[in-house]
Design a protein around this motif. Structure first.
Motif, PDB file in Angstrom:
ATOM      1  N   MET A  47      -3.665  12.305  -4.600  1.00 32.97           N
ATOM      2  CA  MET A  47      -2.803  11.320  -4.820  1.00 32.97           C
ATOM      3  C   MET A  47      -3.032  10.705  -6.145  1.00 32.97           C
ATOM      4  O   MET A  47      -3.008   9.819  -7.118  1.00 32.97           O
ATOM      5  N   SER A  48      -4.473   9.970  -5.494  1.00 35.80           N
ATOM      6  CA  SER A  48      -4.578   8.691  -6.697  1.00 35.80           C
ATOM      7  C   SER A  48      -5.445   9.164  -7.786  1.00 35.80           C
ATOM      8  O   SER A  48      -5.099   8.736  -8.050  1.00 35.80           O
ATOM      9  N   THR A  49      -5.657  10.528  -7.619  1.00 32.93           N
ATOM     10  CA  THR A  49      -6.716  11.193  -8.172  1.00 32.93           C
ATOM     11  C   THR A  49      -5.059  11.885  -9.408  1.00 32.93           C
ATOM     12  O   THR A  49      -5.582  11.523 -10.574  1.00 32.93           O
ATOM     13  N   THR A  71      -4.899   9.167   3.643  1.00 31.98           N
ATOM     14  CA  THR A  71      -6.904   9.890   3.944  1.00 31.98           C
ATOM     15  C   THR A  71      -8.154   8.762   3.227  1.00 31.98           C
ATOM     16  O   THR A  71      -7.588   8.148   2.280  1.00 31.98           O
ATOM     17  N   GLY A  72      -9.013   9.024   3.621  1.00 32.29           N
ATOM     18  CA  GLY A  72     -10.072   8.431   3.245  1.00 32.29           C
ATOM     19  C   GLY A  72     -10.548   8.634   1.552  1.00 32.29           C
ATOM     20  O   GLY A  72     -10.530   8.014   0.978  1.00 32.29           O
ATOM     21  N   ALA A  73     -10.450  10.229   1.299  1.00 29.89           N
ATOM     22  CA  ALA A  73      -9.810  10.855   0.029  1.00 29.89           C
ATOM     23  C   ALA A  73      -9.263   9.585  -1.146  1.00 29.89           C
ATOM     24  O   ALA A  73      -9.737   8.835  -2.736  1.00 29.89           O
ATOM     25  N   ASN A  74      -7.692   9.004  -0.478  1.00 28.73           N
ATOM     26  CA  ASN A  74      -7.042   9.096  -1.458  1.00 28.73           C
ATOM     27  C   ASN A  74      -7.270   6.798  -1.429  1.00 28.73           C
ATOM     28  O   ASN A  74      -7.112   6.949  -2.166  1.00 28.73           O
ATOM     29  N   LEU A  75      -7.274   6.560  -0.654  1.00 25.14           N
ATOM     30  CA  LEU A  75      -7.972   5.212  -0.022  1.00 25.14           C
ATOM     31  C   LEU A  75      -9.138   4.959  -1.356  1.00 25.14           C
ATOM     32  O   LEU A  75      -9.475   3.915  -2.157  1.00 25.14           O
ATOM     33  N   GLU A  76     -10.689   5.953  -1.540  1.00 25.12           N
ATOM     34  CA  GLU A  76     -11.564   5.829  -2.917  1.00 25.12           C
ATOM     35  C   GLU A  76     -11.004   6.280  -3.903  1.00 25.12           C
ATOM     36  O   GLU A  76     -11.715   5.334  -5.133  1.00 25.12           O
ATOM     37  N   PRO A 147     -12.142   0.815   7.796  1.00 29.62           N
ATOM     38  CA  PRO A 147     -12.961   1.004   5.982  1.00 29.62           C
ATOM     39  C   PRO A 147     -12.107   0.506   5.461  1.00 29.62           C
ATOM     40  O   PRO A 147     -12.495   0.103   4.348  1.00 29.62           O
ATOM     41  N   HIS A 148     -10.397   0.281   5.619  1.00 22.36           N
ATOM     42  CA  HIS A 148      -9.662  -0.065   4.465  1.00 22.36           C
ATOM     43  C   HIS A 148     -10.518  -1.881   4.194  1.00 22.36           C
ATOM     44  O   HIS A 148      -9.881  -2.542   2.656  1.00 22.36           O
ATOM     45  N   HIS A 170      -2.405  -0.593 -12.760  1.00 23.22           N
ATOM     46  CA  HIS A 170      -2.404   0.840 -12.350  1.00 23.22           C
ATOM     47  C   HIS A 170      -2.813   1.491 -10.990  1.00 23.22           C
ATOM     48  O   HIS A 170      -2.627   2.652 -10.565  1.00 23.22           O
ATOM     49  N   SER A 171      -3.275   0.126 -10.574  1.00 23.55           N
ATOM     50  CA  SER A 171      -3.981   0.283  -9.225  1.00 23.55           C
ATOM     51  C   SER A 171      -3.551  -0.327  -7.651  1.00 23.55           C
ATOM     52  O   SER A 171      -2.612  -1.020  -7.936  1.00 23.55           O
ATOM     53  N   TRP A 172      -3.065   0.932  -6.823  1.00 19.38           N
ATOM     54  CA  TRP A 172      -2.125   1.058  -6.110  1.00 19.38           C
ATOM     55  C   TRP A 172      -3.432  -0.004  -4.890  1.00 19.38           C
ATOM     56  O   TRP A 172      -2.494  -0.272  -4.144  1.00 19.38           O
ATOM     57  N   MET A 173      -4.191   0.494  -4.914  1.00 19.52           N
ATOM     58  CA  MET A 173      -5.423  -0.415  -3.766  1.00 19.52           C
ATOM     59  C   MET A 173      -6.174  -1.634  -4.102  1.00 19.52           C
ATOM     60  O   MET A 173      -5.685  -3.142  -2.946  1.00 19.52           O
ATOM     61  N   ILE A 174      -5.494  -1.966  -5.668  1.00 20.42           N
ATOM     62  CA  ILE A 174      -5.890  -3.679  -6.093  1.00 20.42           C
ATOM     63  C   ILE A 174      -4.174  -4.500  -5.081  1.00 20.42           C
ATOM     64  O   ILE A 174      -4.245  -5.553  -5.082  1.00 20.42           O
TER      65      ILE A 174
END
Length: 324
Positions: A47-49, A71-76, A147-148, A170-174
Motif C-alpha cells: 500500500m505504501s508503494t 508490514t515492514g515493507a509498508n513501513l520502509e 523498528p518503527h 504525501h508521506s504517511w510515515m512523516i
C-alpha cells in the motif's frame, strides 16, 4: 461535516453490492469516531508503494487514525518513495514480461512490485547508510528500540531532507513520526531493512537484541489496548490480509483468554477490504462473523467487508471520512 465532490459522487452512485458496502463502511468509521472511538488501521500488501500516503497522511494529521499495524515493507516503502520517487519505473505491461525481461530489471537494479519497480540503489541504499548509523549509535549506548522508532528517528533527524522527491504531506510515515503515532510492525524481519539488519548481525557488527522483537510488540500493543479501549472502544480497519491484520487482532483473545482479563472489550468496529477467498481456508479471507468464534469481535460489533481492490477502495473511504 459538509461533504465535498468526491464524497457526493460516492453517495450518489455507490448504491449496491461492493459499492454500497464501501459507503456503509465509511459511514460506520465516521460514526465510530464521532461517538468517541479510536481506530487502528492495518496495512498489508504494497500500500505504501501504491502511494496510499496521499490520503492516509491526511487521515493521520486530522486525527482519524490512532494506531497503525503494518508490514515492514509498508513501513520502509513509504520512505523509499519519499527519497527515490523520481527513479521509480512503471511497467504498465507487467503481465507480458518474459523471464528474461524480469532478469533484465534485476540486472538494472529494479525490484518489481506489480507495475512499479523500486530502484534498489536510490531507495534501499540511500536509507541504509543513515539507518545503520542510528542502529549502531543505539547499540553503542546500550539502547533498544522498535523498528518503527528507528524510522521515526531517521525522519525526525532531517538527514534525508535534501533527498525528498515528493511533497512531504504525501508521506504517511512523516505524518506518523510528527505525531509519534503508535505503530505495530509484526514480522519486520522479512522486510528489506530487516534483511539488511540481519546481515549486519551475521557479520557481527550489530546484535539482534538492539532491535525490539515481535513478542515485545505484542506486549506493547496489549498495554496500548488496555489503556485505550474504554468508552466507545477501538475499531479495526483492515486493508488486505496477512500478518498486518492477523497479529494485532489477536491481542483481544490473548488478553481475555491467556491473561484472564475478562473485562477487556472486543474490537468495537471491524472493516476489511479484501479479495481473498474464504473457501480456501484463508485467515485473510475469513468473513467477519468467523472472528466471533475466536473471541475477537462481539455479536454486536459493526462489521463490514468490501470484496474489492484496496488500492481503489481505501482512498475513497478515506476521502469520504475526510469530507473531500
Amino acid at each position: 461535516m459538509n461533504k465535498g465532490p468526491v464524497s457526493q459522487f460516492i453517495e450518489h452512485h455507490y448504491r449496491h453490492f461492493n459499492a454500497a458496502a464501501l459507503v456503509d463502511a465509511a459511514k460506520g468509521y465516521e460514526r465510530h469516531l464521532i461517538e468517541g472511538g479510536k481506530m487502528m488501521i492495518t496495512l498489508a500488501g504494497a500500500m505504501s508503494t501504491a502511494e496510499l500516503g496521499i490520503s492516509l497522511a491526511e487521515m493521520i494529521r486530522q486525527g482519524k487514525v490512532d494506531i497503525i499495524s503494518c508490514t515492514g515493507a509498508n513501513l520502509e516503502e513509504d520512505i523509499m518513495n519519499l527519497v527515490a520517487h523520481n527513479s521509480y519505473k512503471r511497467v504498465p505491461n507487467y503481465r507480458d514480461l518474459s523471464p528474461q525481461e524480469e532478469w533484465d530489471l534485476l540486472e538494472n537494479g529494479y525490484n518489481r512490485v506489480t507495475d512499479t519497480c523500486i530502484p534498489e540503489e536510490e531507495a534501499f541504499r540511500r536509507i541504509q547508510k543513515h539507518i545503520h548509523k542510528i542502529w549502531k549509535e543505539a547499540q553503542d549506548k546500550g539502547e533498544r528500540y522498535f523498528p518503527h522508532e528507528y524510522m521515526y528517528k531517521l525522519l525526525l533527524s532531517g538527514v534525508m531532507k535534501e533527498n525528498y522527491e515528493i511533497p512531504v504531506e504525501h508521506s504517511w510515515m512523516i505524518a506518523a513520526a510528527e505525531k509519534n503515532l503508535p505503530i505495530i510492525v509484526p514480522g519486520w524481519e522479512d522486510s528489506t531493512m530487516g534483511n539488511i539488519f540481519a546481515s549486519y548481525c551475521i557479520k557481527g557488527e550489530l546484535q539482534p537484541s538492539t532491535m525490539k522483537s515481535g513478542i515485545e510488540y505484542m506486549v506493547y500493543l496489549s498495554d496500548y489496548y488496555k489503556h485505550n479501549s474504554g468508552g466507545k472502544g477501538i475499531g479495526f480497519f483492515q486493508i488486505g490480509g496477512g500478518i498486518a491484520g492477523d497479529f494485532p487482532i489477536c491481542v483481544v483473545p490473548m488478553m481475555y483468554q491467556d491473561l484472564e482479563m475478562h473485562e477487556i472489550p472486543f474490537w468495537s468496529y471491524f472493516c476489511q477490504i479484501s479479495d481473498s477467498t474464504t473457501s480456501y481456508g484463508s485467515y485473510s479471507g475469513a468473513v467477519p462473523n468467523e472472528k466471533i468464534t475466536w473471541g475477537k469481535l462481539d455479536i454486536h460489533t459493526p462489521k463490514y467487508i468490501v470484496e474489492s481492490d484496496a488500492t481503489i477502495v481505501a482512498p475513497l473511504i478515506f476521502a469520504y471520512i475526510l469530507g473531500w
